[in-house]
Design a protein around this motif. Structure first.
Motif, PDB file in Angstrom:
ATOM      1  N   GLY A  44       0.807  -1.219   0.000  1.00  0.00           N
ATOM      2  CA  GLY A  44       0.000   0.000   0.000  1.00  0.00           C
ATOM      3  C   GLY A  44       0.835   1.262   0.000  1.00  0.00           C
ATOM      4  O   GLY A  44       0.294   2.365   0.008  1.00  0.00           O
ATOM      5  N   GLY A  46       2.601   2.391  -2.405  1.00  0.00           N
ATOM      6  CA  GLY A  46       2.569   3.058  -3.710  1.00  0.00           C
ATOM      7  C   GLY A  46       3.566   2.501  -4.710  1.00  0.00           C
ATOM      8  O   GLY A  46       3.797   3.103  -5.761  1.00  0.00           O
ATOM      9  N   LYS A  47       4.153   1.342  -4.441  1.00  0.00           N
ATOM     10  CA  LYS A  47       5.170   0.764  -5.335  1.00  0.00           C
ATOM     11  C   LYS A  47       4.608   0.512  -6.743  1.00  0.00           C
ATOM     12  O   LYS A  47       5.183   0.946  -7.740  1.00  0.00           O
ATOM     13  CB  LYS A  47       5.681  -0.574  -4.766  1.00  0.00           C
ATOM     14  N   SER A  48       3.503  -0.215  -6.764  1.00  0.00           N
ATOM     15  CA  SER A  48       2.929  -0.540  -8.076  1.00  0.00           C
ATOM     16  C   SER A  48       2.490   0.725  -8.803  1.00  0.00           C
ATOM     17  O   SER A  48       2.703   0.864 -10.011  1.00  0.00           O
ATOM     18  CB  SER A  48       1.731  -1.476  -7.923  1.00  0.00           C
ATOM     19  N   THR A  49       1.907   1.629  -8.053  1.00  0.00           N
ATOM     20  CA  THR A  49       1.471   2.883  -8.673  1.00  0.00           C
ATOM     21  C   THR A  49       2.666   3.596  -9.296  1.00  0.00           C
ATOM     22  O   THR A  49       2.587   4.100 -10.421  1.00  0.00           O
ATOM     23  CB  THR A  49       0.792   3.785  -7.619  1.00  0.00           C
TER      24      THR A  49
HETATM   25  N1  LIG Z   1      -7.601   2.507  -8.400  1.00  0.00           N
HETATM   26  C1  LIG Z   1      -7.399   2.918  -7.138  1.00  0.00           C
HETATM   27  N2  LIG Z   1      -8.305   3.715  -6.542  1.00  0.00           N
HETATM   28  C2  LIG Z   1      -8.092   4.155  -5.273  1.00  0.00           C
HETATM   29  N3  LIG Z   1      -7.041   3.848  -4.574  1.00  0.00           N
HETATM   30  C3  LIG Z   1      -6.083   3.056  -5.108  1.00  0.00           C
HETATM   31  C4  LIG Z   1      -6.239   2.548  -6.431  1.00  0.00           C
HETATM   32  N4  LIG Z   1      -5.151   1.792  -6.727  1.00  0.00           N
HETATM   33  C5  LIG Z   1      -4.380   1.831  -5.620  1.00  0.00           C
HETATM   34  N5  LIG Z   1      -4.932   2.587  -4.664  1.00  0.00           N
HETATM   35  C6  LIG Z   1      -4.353   2.896  -3.355  1.00  0.00           C
HETATM   36  O1  LIG Z   1      -3.087   3.459  -3.541  1.00  0.00           O
HETATM   37  C7  LIG Z   1      -2.192   2.967  -2.599  1.00  0.00           C
HETATM   38  C8  LIG Z   1      -0.978   2.402  -3.264  1.00  0.00           C
HETATM   39  O2  LIG Z   1      -1.354   1.252  -3.984  1.00  0.00           O
HETATM   40  P1  LIG Z   1      -0.253   0.322  -4.701  1.00  0.00           P
HETATM   41  O3  LIG Z   1       0.559   1.175  -5.581  1.00  0.00           O
HETATM   42  O4  LIG Z   1      -0.960  -0.800  -5.344  1.00  0.00           O
HETATM   43  O5  LIG Z   1       0.585  -0.194  -3.453  1.00  0.00           O
HETATM   44  P2  LIG Z   1       1.673  -1.333  -3.383  1.00  0.00           P
HETATM   45  O6  LIG Z   1       1.913  -1.849  -4.751  1.00  0.00           O
HETATM   46  O7  LIG Z   1       2.824  -0.655  -2.770  1.00  0.00           O
HETATM   47  O8  LIG Z   1       1.116  -2.357  -2.469  1.00  0.00           O
HETATM   48  C9  LIG Z   1      -2.929   1.921  -1.781  1.00  0.00           C
HETATM   49  O9  LIG Z   1      -3.290   2.485  -0.531  1.00  0.00           O
HETATM   50  C10 LIG Z   1      -4.145   1.624  -2.576  1.00  0.00           C
HETATM   51  O10 LIG Z   1      -5.233   1.378  -1.718  1.00  0.00           O
END
Ligand SMILES: Nc1ncnc2c1ncn2[C@@H]1O[C@H](COP(=O)(O)OP(=O)(O)O)[C@@H](O)[C@H]1O
Ligand SMILES: [Mg+2]
Lengths: 248, 784
Positions: A44, A46-49
């Motif tokens: 959570g 933000g790595k994937s983001t």
């Molecule tokens: N489409 C979305 N809408 C709302 N919140 C999102 C969405 N995608 C991810 N998030 C939020 O953004 C944050 C970072 O997500 P993500 O990048 O997947 O984290 P990680 O890959 O580090 O686990 C998380 O808190 C997640 O809940």
């Protein structure tokens, strides 16, 4: 050193049901040619983001992203498609092969999209697949091979157009430890041949394959660790200490 | 139960576009279904009205008081006869026309019949005056015929009889209850007894209507045979229209309409169910991850099946109600003509609630059962497999290699791979397109063929003539022969023939060892060549000892060319050599033909001189030529092959248009539906394609290539089946009417029309799907 990927003030905000969520907050990151960068952080964070926005898979809400000095954010669909095709390769945690194409076909499709000469692509696919040691599986459908074999095919697919940057989102997440190790060795091999790699992982062992670690917390870069300065045999410990210090 | 209902609501909400598209399919199918049921309902009303009714079932037209009394006396003592309806009748008419401004509408073989108000009467009032309100010189005319010829209350009919010219006014319209399809009836005008009597001079004529207690073909034949026996040498004075004959004539309309609607109905039911099945199946495949999750949390397969059954039940229920309402509007507005036709049956337009409700229930049950059958596949979903792979994967090895076809565009190759991969879905789509193109091509070709043959007297009558020549004064043999000489001398006339129809003929059936009633057509001509008599097999008779028999009658008698047969015609019994067979629509192809050197004085008055003009001679020119030859003493009456045939063709044209429209709509909604579920299912793959750098255009191209291939295969198969089958189907249908060799023309335009419809639908779908595809992002591939 030549910089190949750069983000300035990168912000990503999700809106859901009128609630704003700032997943990335002013991220400044520079990655040079030939680097192998591991992005770490808790679930959570933000790595994937970060990976999706850096690779042009997702749009951003603020700041800029440059690949080879070319601004890639807010491009038209057509241009972003070109970048996906020519400049980047992507390896997913979920592997994501097209289920009705054989492994080999999965590998050649992006090549066919990018190049006119299909013979060259076929040859390159063969080279990559033999490097991945799955030549005997290439005419099977994804459902007919193991997870590790699928991920190797996915790596070959990501490399087919010789991308400037190879992105990987938890490439071993869906694999058992032995096939995970094999996949990481293969990725490392590409890096040793000069391939720039950006990999997301929450696993210290995986991160130890990289030569730089970027630690992400609550959408911000909390610190960076240059692994080249340390001895190869105690890198896992170095990373562990670094993470502990930053509040893992 | 609460959980399940919640799931149902969430499902419908989350797939709103698909739900709407599915509803559209149900709506379209139910509209067609309701319309067919309503049409069948009117056909059913006919059963009550004509078969069960005790309206005069058999009609005997008789000349002379004596003959009438003999018949009535016989019938009064017959136990099977329920009622005898004796009405004054007049048909000694040379020519009659309805006048509308400057226009003359010819009414061939008109007759005027007394209208009685008994329950056995043959007319049901529709508009204008009823019989009790009729004044002198006012008549009531048939509804169907008035529609066909555009005649309305207030028009005048001018009749030429031996005493001169009379004018009468059409004061009312009614439905002729003798025939189920009002346009087949004779040109009868109902009027008061005094009006009929005022037309008469000399011998009185009657129409005797017989109602039976319990009708059967055999007992009727016995009665009619006995009437002939008691009449003795007076048999020539009567003309019998038996109930059996009326029933066969009535079946005509039903048969053609019935076969069309059954064909469409069967196709729709099968295709409809197949489509529902595959839509449900596709949804289950697309939902397999969700289903697996539900299963892993403890839902049973049964629970999940009931979610689907309820989900589709709700959509189907609402859609069928909407479809029912729309079909009501449609049948009154768009299909107004068809509705008017149902009026011809005499049925009312009121909505039958019980009928509608039963259709609703039946449709719902059928749909639910289909959904249930398809949803049972849920039990095959294994949570472990479905969750880890994202979707249930078909394990068959792919046969089409991308690598070998590297010269083809990538979208095309991926489309072909998809076709091999999704066989079930592809077969559904192809079947649907086959059904669409088959129906359109078949109906259009039938309609087109009948239309091109509309005016082909040679085909329908079995010989080629344009008009008959009617003299205002009775002719003796010499005058008759002179007239023929003059006609033959004209350079515009190819040939002439004198025709006498003996409606009281009989032919002996060796198998049943009894005489069958038949109609003999007696021809006298110097030169048969220009009349183009139909010869299916054998040849035309050369002399008076030879006979030619219509195909259907020959089959019925189980005789062959070269055999001898015994007939009664022109008051004589003769043994004749069968030399040929022919086809003609008269009496459903159960007539026989005699060629004489000369016609007896006795029959001369009721025989007609018919002429065949040279090719391309217009009707005005024909009238002018006859006027030029004989002046006003002789009139020309254009021969139309058959009014009922023409109205039949019009109905068919209407039905064809309607069906093509309905199929176009159904095609659109069904294909949209299947495609949307497919996009839903393919969403994941499209996401992958996008992540590796494929643009929306290429993804849409996969869809376009895939569907174009499917369309082309479907169109070729459907078109080919139609082209192969239509001629035989047409021959079977027209064969029952007496036309065994019908020149069927394929309506190639309809192939183009179905191609256009199918491809238009593909492109409209592509536009809709394009929106969906552009919304897909590779981010969906992210694993949490
Ligand atoms: N489409 C979305 N809408 C709302 N919140 C999102 C969405 N995608 C991810 N998030 C939020 O953004 C944050 C970072 O997500 P993500 O990048 O997947 O984290 P990680 O890959 O580090 O686990 C998380 O808190 C997640 O809940
Ligand atoms: Mg992640």
């Amino acid at each position: 050193m030549k910089k190949i990927l750069e983000s300035k003030n990168l912000c990503k905000t999700y809106y859901s049901n009128d609630v704003e969520f700032h997943a990335l907050k002013n991220v400044d990151l520079t990655i040079n040619q030939g680097e192998f960068v591991a992005i770490m952080g808790q679930s959570g964070s933000g790595k994937s983001t970060l990976l999706y926005t850096l690779s042009g898979m997702d749009d951003i809400t603020g700041g800029e992203v440059y690949i080879k000095d070319k601004k890639v954010n807010n491009l038209k669909a057509k241009e972003i498609t070109r970048i996906r095709r020519e400049n980047i390769g992507f390896i997913f945690q979920g592997i994501n092969l097209v289920s009705n194409l054989t492994l080999k076909e999965n590998v050649v499709v992006p090549g066919y999209l990018a190049t006119k000469s299909k013979d060259i692509i076929n040859k390159r696919a063969k080279d990559l697949l033999s490097k991945m040691e799955i030549m005997d599986q290439i005419n099977k459908l994804p459902s007919q091979v193991s997870g590790g074999q699928k991920q190797r095919a996915a790596i070959a697919r990501a490399m087919i157009n010789s991308p400037d940057i190879l992105f990987a989102d938890e490439p071993t997440g869906a694999l058992n430890s032995s096939s995970g190790k094999a996949v990481l060795d293969l990725i490392k091999n590409f890096n040793e041949d000069g391939q720039t790699i950006v990999m997301v992982t929450h696993d210290i062992k995986s991160a130890s394959y990289a030569n730089r670690v970027v630690f992400l917390k609550d959408g911000r870069i909390e610190g960076e660790l240059d692994l080249k300065k340390y001895q190869t045999d105690n890198q896992e410990k170095v990373i562990f200490d670094f993470l502990s210090e930053k509040g893992w | 139960m609460r959980t399940i209902l919640l799931m149902v609501r969430a499902n419908i909400k989350s797939k709103i576009l698909q739900s709407i598209a599915l509803a559209a399919v149900f709506i379209a199918v139910s509209i067609l279904f309701f319309l067919s049921v309503r049409l069948f309902g009117t056909v059913g009303a006919y059963e009550d009205m004509y078969i069960e009714s005790k309206t005069s079932q058999c009609l005997i037209y008789v000349e002379g008081e004596d003959s009438k009394d003999i018949i009535v006396n016989y019938l009064e003592n017959n136990e099977e006869v329920l009622n005898i309806n004796v009405l004054s009748n007049f048909n000694n008419i040379i020519e009659s026309n309805i006048v509308q401004g400057d226009e003359l509408i010819s009414i061939p073989d008109a007759m005027f019949t007394e209208y009685s108000t008994s329950e056995f009467d043959q007319i049901k009032w529709v508009e204008g005056k009823t019989v009790n309100e009729l004044l002198d010189n006012e008549v009531i005319y048939s509804y169907g015929k008035s529609k066909l010829k555009n005649i309305s209350v207030g028009d005048t009919i001018v009749i030429n009889t031996e005493q001169g010219t009379r004018e009468m006014i059409i004061a009312g319209i009614g439905i002729d209850l003798t025939y189920n399809f009002d346009t087949i009836t004779l040109n009868r005008f109902w009027t008061t007894k005094s009006n009929v009597e005022s037309l008469e001079n000399g011998e009185k004529e009657y129409s005797i209507g017989i109602s039976y207690y319990n009708y059967s073909g055999e007992s009727e034949q016995v009665i009619l045979d006995e009437i002939n026996a008691v009449l003795g040498d007076k048999t020539a004075n009567i003309l019998t229209v038996s109930h059996e004959l009326i029933l066969t004539a009535n079946s005509f309309f039903q048969m053609i309409m019935g076969s069309i609607f059954t064909l469409i109905g069967v196709i729709l039911i099968f295709v409809g169910l197949f489509i529902i099945r595959s839509i449900v199946f596709n949804n289950i495949v697309a939902d397999s991850k969700k289903i697996a999750t539900l299963k892993s949390t403890g839902f049973s397969s049964k629970n999940i099946v009931s979610i689907y059954v309820l989900e589709y039940g709700v959509i189907a229920f609402l859609s069928i109600i909407i479809g029912g309402l729309v079909s009501l509007l449609l049948s009154n507005v768009v299909l107004g003509d068809l509705n008017e036709l149902s009026n011809l049956f005499g049925s009312s337009n009121s909505v039958n609630i019980i009928q509608m409700v039963s259709v609703l229930i039946v449709m719902l049950l059928v749909i639910e059962f289909t959904v249930y059958l398809a949803a049972r596949d849920v039990s095959k979903i294994n949570p472990a497999v479905a969750l880890s792979r994202g979707e249930q994967v078909n394990e068959t090895k792919s046969t089409f290699s991308l690598i070998q076809h590297k010269r083809l565009p990538i979208s095309l190759v991926l489309a072909i791979k998809d076709i091999f991969y999704n066989k079930k879905m592809i077969i559904t789509l192809i079947l649907f397109i086959v059904a669409t193109s088959f129906t359109i091509v078949t109906l259009s070709s039938a309609s087109y063929s009948l239309n091109t043959q509309k005016d082909n007297n040679e085909l329908w009558l079995g010989y080629d003539i344009d008009a008959k020549v009617v003299s205002s004064t009775p002719l003796d043999l010499e005058a008759h022969d002179n007239m023929i000489l003059e006609l033959e001398a004209s350079e515009y006339i190819e040939g002439t023939v004198t025709v006498y129809l003996d409606l009281n003929s009989q032919i002996f059936d060796d198998n049943q060892e009894k005489y069958l009633s038949s109609i003999s057509e007696v021809f006298v001509t110097e030169n048969k060549e220009p009349i183009d008599f139909s010869v299916l097999d054998g040849r035309l008779p050369d002399n008076e000892d030879e006979i030619m028999i219509a195909h259907n009658l020959l089959v019925m008698l189980k005789k062959e060319i070269g055999d001898y047969t015994t007939v009664r015609s022109l008051g004589e019994e003769k043994e004749l050599l069968i030399v040929g067979e022919y086809q003609s629509m008269a009496n459903q192809g159960t007539t026989f033909r005699l060629f004489l050197d000369e016609i007896d004085d006795e029959f001369l008055n009721t025989s007609l001189i018919k002429v065949n003009f040279v090719e391309g001679f217009s009707e005005e020119q024909m009238f002018a030529e006859v006027d030029n030859l004989f002046g006003s003493d002789v009139t020309l009456v254009i021969e139309y092959s058959n009014a009922s045939m023409v109205s039949m063709i019009d109905v068919l044209g209407l039905v064809t248009g309607g069906v093509i429209g309905i199929f176009a709509v159904i095609c659109l909604v069904v294909l949209l539906n299947l495609n949307l579920t497919n996009v839903y299912k393919e969403r994941y793959n499209y996401g992958i394609y996008k992540s590796i750098g494929m643009d929306d255009k290429k993804i849409i191209n996969i869809y376009l290539f895939k569907n174009s291939i499917i369309n082309i295969i479907g169109l070729i198969i459907g078109g080919a089946i139609a082209i192969l089958i239509v001629p035989s189907v047409m021959n079977v249908i027209t064969g029952i009417l007496g036309i065994v060799e019908f020149p069927t023309n394929i309506d190639y335009l309809s192939i183009l029309v179905s191609t256009l419809i199918v491809f238009a639908v593909t492109f409209i779908n592509a536009l809709i799907i394009k929106r969906n595809v552009s919304l897909i992002t590779p981010k969906e591939l992210l694993v949490e």
